[in-house]
Design an enzyme around this catalytic site. Structure first.
Site, PDB file in Angstrom:
ATOM      1  N   GLU A 113       3.329  -0.371  -1.351  1.00  0.00           N
ATOM      2  CA  GLU A 113       4.226   0.608  -1.342  1.00  0.00           C
ATOM      3  C   GLU A 113       5.566  -0.159  -0.630  1.00  0.00           C
ATOM      4  O   GLU A 113       5.605  -1.149  -0.281  1.00  0.00           O
ATOM      5  CB  GLU A 113       3.782   1.587  -0.264  1.00  0.00           C
ATOM      6  CG  GLU A 113       2.443   2.438  -0.571  1.00  0.00           C
ATOM      7  CD  GLU A 113       1.970   3.289   0.639  1.00  0.00           C
ATOM      8  OE1 GLU A 113       1.204   4.186   0.426  1.00  0.00           O
ATOM      9  OE2 GLU A 113       2.468   2.794   1.609  1.00  0.00           O
ATOM     10  N   LYS A 168       8.447  -0.989   1.715  1.00  0.00           N
ATOM     11  CA  LYS A 168       8.502  -0.960   3.174  1.00  0.00           C
ATOM     12  C   LYS A 168       9.815  -0.408   3.286  1.00  0.00           C
ATOM     13  O   LYS A 168      10.882  -1.072   3.396  1.00  0.00           O
ATOM     14  CB  LYS A 168       8.123  -2.319   3.628  1.00  0.00           C
ATOM     15  CG  LYS A 168       8.082  -2.413   5.285  1.00  0.00           C
ATOM     16  CD  LYS A 168       7.703  -3.722   5.995  1.00  0.00           C
ATOM     17  CE  LYS A 168       7.424  -3.816   7.303  1.00  0.00           C
ATOM     18  NZ  LYS A 168       8.469  -3.023   8.243  1.00  0.00           N
ATOM     19  N   ARG A 194       9.312   4.982  12.065  1.00  0.00           N
ATOM     20  CA  ARG A 194       8.070   5.529  12.089  1.00  0.00           C
ATOM     21  C   ARG A 194       7.830   6.879  12.491  1.00  0.00           C
ATOM     22  O   ARG A 194       8.437   6.844  13.534  1.00  0.00           O
ATOM     23  CB  ARG A 194       7.019   4.632  12.632  1.00  0.00           C
ATOM     24  CG  ARG A 194       5.590   5.205  12.563  1.00  0.00           C
ATOM     25  CD  ARG A 194       4.924   4.569  11.148  1.00  0.00           C
ATOM     26  NE  ARG A 194       3.421   4.872  11.275  1.00  0.00           N
ATOM     27  CZ  ARG A 194       2.530   3.853  11.389  1.00  0.00           C
ATOM     28  NH1 ARG A 194       3.257   2.497  11.664  1.00  0.00           N
ATOM     29  NH2 ARG A 194       1.224   3.722  11.438  1.00  0.00           N
ATOM     30  N   ARG A 220       7.062   5.729  16.874  1.00  0.00           N
ATOM     31  CA  ARG A 220       5.987   5.027  16.944  1.00  0.00           C
ATOM     32  C   ARG A 220       5.511   4.642  18.369  1.00  0.00           C
ATOM     33  O   ARG A 220       4.476   4.271  18.992  1.00  0.00           O
ATOM     34  CB  ARG A 220       6.237   3.735  16.211  1.00  0.00           C
ATOM     35  CG  ARG A 220       5.566   2.250  16.628  1.00  0.00           C
ATOM     36  CD  ARG A 220       6.211   1.306  15.783  1.00  0.00           C
ATOM     37  NE  ARG A 220       5.866   0.272  16.009  1.00  0.00           N
ATOM     38  CZ  ARG A 220       5.606  -0.838  15.185  1.00  0.00           C
ATOM     39  NH1 ARG A 220       6.294  -1.016  13.982  1.00  0.00           N
ATOM     40  NH2 ARG A 220       5.481  -2.129  15.574  1.00  0.00           N
ATOM     41  N   GLU A 253       8.087   7.234   6.989  1.00  0.00           N
ATOM     42  CA  GLU A 253       9.107   6.636   7.543  1.00  0.00           C
ATOM     43  C   GLU A 253      10.284   7.225   7.046  1.00  0.00           C
ATOM     44  O   GLU A 253      10.663   7.483   5.889  1.00  0.00           O
ATOM     45  CB  GLU A 253       9.300   5.028   6.688  1.00  0.00           C
ATOM     46  CG  GLU A 253      10.184   4.125   7.423  1.00  0.00           C
ATOM     47  CD  GLU A 253       9.814   3.356   8.679  1.00  0.00           C
ATOM     48  OE1 GLU A 253       8.609   3.680   8.927  1.00  0.00           O
ATOM     49  OE2 GLU A 253      10.408   2.468   9.165  1.00  0.00           O
ATOM     50  N   PHE A 257       3.429   8.423   3.950  1.00  0.00           N
ATOM     51  CA  PHE A 257       2.257   7.486   3.590  1.00  0.00           C
ATOM     52  C   PHE A 257       1.026   7.829   4.100  1.00  0.00           C
ATOM     53  O   PHE A 257       0.039   7.037   3.725  1.00  0.00           O
ATOM     54  CB  PHE A 257       2.982   5.938   3.534  1.00  0.00           C
ATOM     55  CG  PHE A 257       3.192   5.758   4.804  1.00  0.00           C
ATOM     56  CD1 PHE A 257       2.492   5.547   6.197  1.00  0.00           C
ATOM     57  CD2 PHE A 257       4.571   5.562   5.295  1.00  0.00           C
ATOM     58  CE1 PHE A 257       2.902   5.419   7.463  1.00  0.00           C
ATOM     59  CE2 PHE A 257       5.184   5.098   6.309  1.00  0.00           C
ATOM     60  CZ  PHE A 257       4.382   5.180   7.492  1.00  0.00           C
ATOM     61  N   ARG A 305      -3.642  -3.626  15.446  1.00  0.00           N
ATOM     62  CA  ARG A 305      -3.177  -4.236  14.203  1.00  0.00           C
ATOM     63  C   ARG A 305      -4.414  -4.810  13.826  1.00  0.00           C
ATOM     64  O   ARG A 305      -5.328  -5.519  14.619  1.00  0.00           O
ATOM     65  CB  ARG A 305      -2.356  -5.459  14.401  1.00  0.00           C
ATOM     66  CG  ARG A 305      -1.132  -5.166  14.939  1.00  0.00           C
ATOM     67  CD  ARG A 305      -0.336  -6.233  14.994  1.00  0.00           C
ATOM     68  NE  ARG A 305       1.053  -6.118  15.926  1.00  0.00           N
ATOM     69  CZ  ARG A 305       2.067  -5.531  15.422  1.00  0.00           C
ATOM     70  NH1 ARG A 305       2.158  -5.184  14.015  1.00  0.00           N
ATOM     71  NH2 ARG A 305       3.178  -5.015  16.059  1.00  0.00           N
ATOM     72  N   LYS A 310       2.201  -6.595   5.708  1.00  0.00           N
ATOM     73  CA  LYS A 310       3.669  -6.400   5.318  1.00  0.00           C
ATOM     74  C   LYS A 310       4.147  -7.692   4.693  1.00  0.00           C
ATOM     75  O   LYS A 310       3.749  -8.542   5.085  1.00  0.00           O
ATOM     76  CB  LYS A 310       4.635  -6.096   6.437  1.00  0.00           C
ATOM     77  CG  LYS A 310       4.649  -6.902   7.714  1.00  0.00           C
ATOM     78  CD  LYS A 310       5.256  -6.331   9.082  1.00  0.00           C
ATOM     79  CE  LYS A 310       5.068  -7.019  10.174  1.00  0.00           C
ATOM     80  NZ  LYS A 310       5.456  -6.665  11.285  1.00  0.00           N
TER      81      LYS A 310
HETATM   82  P1  AMP Z   1       6.708  -3.820  11.427  1.00  0.00           P
HETATM   83  O1  AMP Z   1       7.634  -2.974  12.215  1.00  0.00           O
HETATM   84  O2  AMP Z   1       7.732  -4.805  10.752  1.00  0.00           O
HETATM   85  O3  AMP Z   1       5.377  -4.271  12.055  1.00  0.00           O
HETATM   86  O4  AMP Z   1       6.310  -2.878  10.265  1.00  0.00           O
HETATM   87  C1  AMP Z   1       5.572  -1.624  10.188  1.00  0.00           C
HETATM   88  C2  AMP Z   1       6.178  -0.608  10.183  1.00  0.00           C
HETATM   89  O5  AMP Z   1       6.710  -0.627   8.722  1.00  0.00           O
HETATM   90  C3  AMP Z   1       5.440   0.711  10.421  1.00  0.00           C
HETATM   91  O6  AMP Z   1       5.346   1.120  11.575  1.00  0.00           O
HETATM   92  C4  AMP Z   1       6.413   1.849   9.614  1.00  0.00           C
HETATM   93  O7  AMP Z   1       7.457   2.189  10.658  1.00  0.00           O
HETATM   94  C5  AMP Z   1       7.195   0.952   8.546  1.00  0.00           C
HETATM   95  N1  AMP Z   1       6.977   1.331   7.273  1.00  0.00           N
HETATM   96  C6  AMP Z   1       7.855   1.291   6.299  1.00  0.00           C
HETATM   97  N2  AMP Z   1       7.345   1.747   5.144  1.00  0.00           N
HETATM   98  C7  AMP Z   1       5.955   1.948   5.303  1.00  0.00           C
HETATM   99  C8  AMP Z   1       4.838   2.180   4.404  1.00  0.00           C
HETATM  100  N3  AMP Z   1       4.961   2.428   3.234  1.00  0.00           N
HETATM  101  N4  AMP Z   1       3.732   2.344   4.992  1.00  0.00           N
HETATM  102  C9  AMP Z   1       3.426   2.070   6.481  1.00  0.00           C
HETATM  103  N5  AMP Z   1       4.556   1.800   7.201  1.00  0.00           N
HETATM  104  C10 AMP Z   1       5.648   1.577   6.776  1.00  0.00           C
END
Ligand code: AMP
Length: 570
Positions: free
Chosen positions: A252, A254, A259, A274, A304, A345, A421, A428
């Site tokens: 998907e 990102k 969030r 979040r 998101e 999502f 996690r 990601k």
């Molecule tokens: P990170 O903050 O870098 O750990 O990445 C996780 C965050 O990416 C999640 O908490 C979401 O806020 C965001 N996110 C963006 N697009 C998506 C997606 N398609 N699925 C899940 N999370 C997403």
């Protein structure tokens, strides 16, 4: 129960580094308390009186606190200010000044835990005209009848700076130890943790553990309107690695936004971040989209929210949306200025049924069936189901061209594990930014336990004429205490000889020390003299082998910024 008993525990926790000893001490106190006190203690030990997700805040800034200390101790304001400057901790200021109090209180009975708890609760409910004065009296009442050490912790609690080291993990293990002693320890901790993912309030969890044990904790379930801890992502080393991790992956976009966990019960809608902040009021547009386009009566969905440029319809970097998250007033205008797009999502609850145990494949189908998509406004996150690397690579490049952060690779067969996690969870994949060598050209003196040390650092890059221009503030990657690596103390020692001058709590440094800095992204920013700001900069190592003249240049930052933006023009 007397507040002084809790204060004794705070003192012990503050000077005890051992995690196990902390757990023992907290468990000891909790196990001896009645039901009411268990709730109060579990929260006060973490410096709160409300659940962690509650919006309530004490609303008292340092300045007002200084006035309170002055009035309650009868010392002149200069004394308060002087001590504050020396110690950086108003708790210690209150403690010292009470021990040499000018006015004596004629009669005061010992402070109870309940009295402190109730006064602090009252604080958050005071709003509107004259609220500062009323807050003043509520805290002053406590400080006036407090012993020196009690005052120290009351002040710290009110300012949100308790810092006695009762992290979430410590209180979790202590609750397990205090009330689930007969169970297998690992299982007991797991049960408390599970409860906390769904009900982030250790006060209530401690009460349930005390009154109904494991069974009670396991019965705690997701509730519409109350936030839960969401599933988190892990970083994959590469797209190929991520693809190889799962038999059936979905890839998907990102999105670079916020969030949102969105709860709906009939017409009532809640939006949580979040970090479990309630941002419903800040996003009336999301509330409306949900009311209009979610067919289910009751559900919890995740997505998101991305800020959009209202002229071009292109997604905006997160910093624009963050203005909306913090906004308390003028919300209608912000809705106009920075419209949002919601990319959904996941779904975790539908008409009373919790869906954590269902595989993502099924959850996605359910999500699809409950929402009516409005293109570019309220839609399913873009995704493809493939294991083919070339197709995945193309999709990844497309995400970057759309100015998103990268992609998320998810396992269609996986269940939803709140608060984690997890191995085999979401992965990601985003481009890696090259580290920069930058010069530390300024700093800010710390407060609280960082008093006496420089605690955040101004980074500088070089321009063509050899001047150093600010490009970010950094406080991450630096250790509190010496384990190994760079500490606040060692950096302060290193930088002190290079102080050029000081302005209030800010220090201007001669450009001497070079550090290698990692970061997430480069943003344009009017706040720094270079015009750019690094997002989430963290120190990787010092570069004593480099002189300031070898530091990276503004031109390189500009180039990296363009490259990152040119991840694609649409
Ligand atoms: P990170 O903050 O870098 O750990 O990445 C996780 C965050 O990416 C999640 O908490 C979401 O806020 C965001 N996110 C963006 N697009 C998506 C997606 N398609 N699925 C899940 N999370 C997403």
């Amino acid at each position: 129960m007397e507040y002084s008993k809790l204060v004794e525990l705070y003192e012990y926790l503050e000077k005890t580094p051992s995690r196990l000893k902390k757990i023992d001490a907290v468990a000891g106190m909790l196990s001896g308390a009645d039901e009411d006190h268990v709730v109060m203690l579990a929260r006060l030990l973490q410096g709160r009186v409300f659940p962690s997700w509650s919006e309530e805040d004490f609303g008292i800034a340092s300045l007002l606190m200084m006035r309170i200390i002055q009035t309650s101790t009868g010392h002149p304001m200069q004394d308060v200010e002087k001590l504050f400057k020396e110690t950086g901790d108003l708790g210690i200021v209150a403690e010292k000044l009470i021990s040499t109090k000018k006015q004596t209180t004629l009669f005061s009975s010992p402070l109870s835990v309940r009295k402190v708890f109730e006064n602090l609760r009252k604080l958050s409910s005071v709003t509107g005209k004259g609220s500062q004065e009323r807050k003043f009296h509520i805290v002053a009442e406590l400080i006036s009848s407090a012993k020196p050490k009690e005052a120290k912790y009351i002040v710290r609690t009110v300012l949100g700076e308790l810092r006695v080291g009762v992290a979430d993990g410590v209180i979790r293990d202590a609750i397990a130890k205090a009330f689930l002693g007969k169970e297998e320890p690992k299982e007991a901790v797991k049960a408390v943790e599970w409860a906390w993912f769904l009900l982030p309030d250790y006060g209530e969890i401690a009460r349930v553990a005390k009154t109904s044990g494991m069974e009670g904790l396991r019965k705690i379930s997701l509730e519409i309107g109350k936030p839960y801890r969401v599933l988190l992502a892990e970083k994959a080393p590469s797209l190929q690695d991520a693809l190889n991790s799962f038999e059936n992956p979905v890839i998907e976009f990102k999105y670079d936004g916020m969030r949102a966990q969105i709860h709906k019960d009939g017409e009532k809608v809640w939006v949580y971040t979040r970090r479990l902040e309630d941002v419903t009021r800040q996003f009336p547009d999301i509330v409306e989209m949900v009311r209009d386009n979610v067919k289910a009566r009751k559900c919890i969905i995740e997505g998101e929210a991305v800020g959009m440029d209202k002229r071009t319809g292109n997604p905006l970097p997160f910093q624009f949306l963050s203005q909306r998250i913090q906004r308390k007033y003028g919300i209608e205008r912000m809705v106009e200025e920075i419209p949002v797009q919601v990319n959904l999502f996941d779904i975790v609850l539908l008409e009373g049924e919790t869906l954590f145990g269902k595989p993502l494949r099924e959850r996605r189908t359910l999500l699809q069936s409950v929402i009516r998509e409005v293109p570019e406004r309220f839609q399913l996150a873009r995704g493809i189901i493939t294991k083919d690397f070339r197709k995945a690579q193309k999709f990844y490049e497309e995400a970057l061209r759309h100015r998103q952060e990268g992609v998320m690779v998810k396992n269609l067969d996986a269940t939803y594990q709140p608060g984690r996690r997890v191995a085999g969870g979401w992965l990601k994949v985003k481009p890696v930014m090259e580290n920069l060598d930058l010069v530390i050209i300024g700093a800010v003196w710390g407060t609280g336990k960082r008093a006496g040390w420089m605690s955040s650092f101004v980074l500088g890059c070089r321009d063509e004429d050899g001047n150093f221009l600010e490009c970010g503030m950094m406080g991450t990657g630096i250790k509190e205490k010496d384990e190994s690596g760079i500490t606040f103390e060692s950096l302060t020692k290193l930088l002190k000889p290079h102080i050029e001058r000081e302005e209030g709590n800010r220090v201007i440094l001669k450009p001497k020390i070079v550090a290698e800095v990692a970061y997430e992204e480069i943003q344009k920013s009017p706040n720094y003299s270079s015009g750019y700001a690094l997002r989430f900069p963290r120190i990787v190592r010092l570069r004593p082998d480099r002189s300031p003249e070898d530091a990276d240049t503004l031109e390189r930052i500009e180039r990296l910024y363009e490259q990152q933006k040119g991840r694609g023009d649409k």
